[in-house]
Design an enzyme around this catalytic site. Structure first.
Site: not given
Ligand code: PEP
Ligand code: MG
Length: 559
Positions: A453-454, A331, A464, A501, A188, A295, A430
């Site tokens: 990302n997830d 979300r 990650r 996203c 993050h 978020r 995800e």
């Molecule tokens: C993701 O997982 O791609 C996502 C957009 O959510 P976050 O990065 O907040 O887990």
């Molecule tokens: Mg995520």
């Protein structure tokens, strides 16, 4: 001149003094003081500082989220000077000759225990407050800033890594760039840097030494180079690069107001990812078509206790109204894993990324979910809202979440509170389970948004957050791209739109792939909107599609 190599995760060159992020020390030493009166005066000064800081936070909260958000800090102010609390500290200092830090720590523990033992949940929750207020006083006593930036000028912020709860508290106007010891491209801190449009470099390990604090440093988020005390040539080269980047930005400005239309006439939605109302000006100034991911957990991370329905309502309403009718996808709460919040009192888990997180918490603790959904539906009267649920694996979860939406709509109707009938409901894709079930899930929702990302983390079974796994965590892996294609196909068969996203959405090397598999929306950081628009406008999908799809499914493409 000292050169350090890290991994660039947010583009751009920045120059400024290096500043190490400081955390309040957890260990408090206890000792007997010789002059209890002087020690008491030390406490009173620290108490006054804490009260002043809380006053400033209350004002900031009032401006950003209204009176109720400010109330929390005002309550903390009252707690800091509560008579019984103060008397307990006074006895410890003046009669028992204890140093002020230890006296505050003991009193905090004693009061927290007392609150926690009460029956009324309201008073139980005050245990966390008294601990929080006490940490603030201790921070003032020890002179260790509570993660703040005590510098009169903007800095390049260095840290081991920053937790999401720490990043939300930072004074963003003081940050020119980030350098972190550890971290990963989808942590993050990296996401925050990209949202803010400032350079960031991660994984520099132990190369950054404390003695570099205050030295002039130039970071290049493109190459991952950190240059300390640059010689004249290096400095001139980097400043030239900075200037070139400024010019490129200027050129991209010309694209404002132009459609995201490919050469063969396909239009794609380019939206932004945000963490709260403060990010909306950047969304608008970069000419994005909407917000594809708000978020909402950042709102929770910014509070010391559960944000009430009204506090949330004000924040969602502000984003929707400021976006002036453009679509905003919010979300629902996505905490757990790397985003931990103390007042949720979650038991420690062996595998938090696979644990009680996101929608699972909402379904397990419906009172939290109910409050958030009420705030969301109330806010829907002020703009074009989409609600999406994170970390879905099963159809029943979506059905249960939608039932809660129905219950909230019924309640609001009975209470005569207005809300929009056109709120779109979507889910994040995800997990591999959601990919494989996307044909069924598509029957339940209006849209899918792929959280790459997830999705990368779970598809490749690769944490990650773990910097050691860099070369294994590969979002370009054909397994991830094929997953996206499956999702697109299943979405379109069912008349559902599909976006991305995750951070991958801004990766220009994949724009042709995304357009070829039929992605309808890309939600990216505000600074990525115009470069992405440029890329879309240069692409002819009819020319590239066949080759892109053949490559994606080819026998050679195994990585
Ligand atoms: C993701 O997982 O791609 C996502 C957009 O959510 P976050 O990065 O907040 O887990
Ligand atoms: Mg995520």
């Amino acid at each position: 001149m000292i050169l350090i190599q890290g991994k660039g995760v947010s583009n751009g060159v920045a120059i400024g003094p290096l500043y190490f992020y400081q955390r309040a020390k957890a260990t408090i030493t206890r000792y007997e003081v010789e002059d209890p009166e002087a020690e008491w005066a030390r406490f009173k000064a620290a108490q006054a500082t804490a009260i002043e800081q809380l006053g400033e936070l209350a004002e900031k909260a009032r401006e950003e989220a209204g009176d109720e958000a400010a109330l929390l800090f005002e309550t903390h102010q009252m707690m800091a000077e509560d008579m019984e609390y103060e008397e307990a500290i006074q006895t410890a200092v003046q009669e028992n000759k204890l140093n002020a830090e230890a006296a505050v720590t003991d009193t905090a523990a004693q009061f927290a225990e007392m609150f926690a033992a009460m029956e009324d949940p309201y008073f139980q929750a005050r245990a966390a407050d008294v601990k929080d207020v006490s940490s603030r006083i201790i921070a003032a006593l020890t002179g260790v800033a509570q993660g703040g930036i005590n510098s009169p000028v903007p800095v390049i912020l260095a840290a081991d890594d920053l937790a999401p709860s720490e990043t939300v508290q930072l004074d963003k106007s003081k940050i020119l760039g980030f350098v972190t010891e550890g971290g990963s491209g989808s942590s993050h801190t990296a996401i925050l840097a990209r949202t803010m449009g400032i350079p960031a470099i991660i994984s520099v390990g132990d190369q950054l030494k404390p003695e570099y604090e205050g030295k002039e440093v130039i970071i290049d988020g493109g190459t991952g180079n950190v240059t300390i005390d640059a010689d004249e040539d290096a400095k001139a080269h980097l400043l030239k690069k900075m200037e070139e980047q400024r010019k490129t930005r200027e050129m991209l400005e010309q694209l404002k107001g132009k459609p995201n239309e490919t050469l063969d006439g396909r239009t794609i939605k380019v939206y932004c990812n945000i963490g709260g109302p403060d990010d909306v000006p950047a969304v608008l100034s970069n000419d994005a078509g909407g917000v594809g991911l708000f978020r909402s957990e950042f709102l929770y991370l910014n509070c010391d206790d559960f944000p009430s329905e009204d506090v949330q309502f004000e924040a969602y309403k502000k984003v929707l109204s400021d976006m002036g009718g453009k679509e905003v996808v919010i979300r629902t709460l996505d905490i757990g894993a790397d985003k931990q919040i103390g007042y949720f009192n979650m038991p420690k888990e062996e595998n938090p990324a696979l644990g009680n997180r996101a929608l699972r918490i909402c379904l397990n603790r419906p009172e939290i979910f109910h409050t958030q959904l009420r705030a969301l539906f109330r806010a829907s009267a002020f703009g074009k809202l989409g609600i999406m649920f994170p970390m879905v694996t099963s159809v029943w979860e979506v059905k249960e979440a939608k039932k809660m939406c129905d219950r909230v709509r019924d309640e609001l109707t009975k209470e005569g509170i207005p809300f929009s009938e056109d709120v779109e409901i979507g889910i994040m894709i995800e997990t591999p389970a959601a990919v494989l079930m996307s044909d069924r899930l598509a029957k339940e929702v209006d849209f899918f948004s792929c959280g790459t990302n997830d999705l990368t983390q779970y598809t490749l079974a690769c944490d990650r957050q773990n910097a050691e796994l860099g070369r294994f965590f590969n979002p370009h892996h054909p397994a991830v791209l094929r997953a996206l294609k499956i999702v697109c196909d299943n979405a379109h068969k069912n008349g559902v739109w599909v976006g991305i996203c995750g951070e991958l959405g801004a990766d220009l090397a994949l724009t042709e792939t995304f357009l070829s598999i039929g992605i309808d929306e890309l939600s990216v950081s505000p600074r990525s909107v115009l470069p992405l628009r440029q890329k879309i406008r240069e692409t002819d999908v009819s020319q590239v599609k066949e080759k892109v799809l053949a490559d994606l499914l080819s026998d050679e493409n195994t990585i």
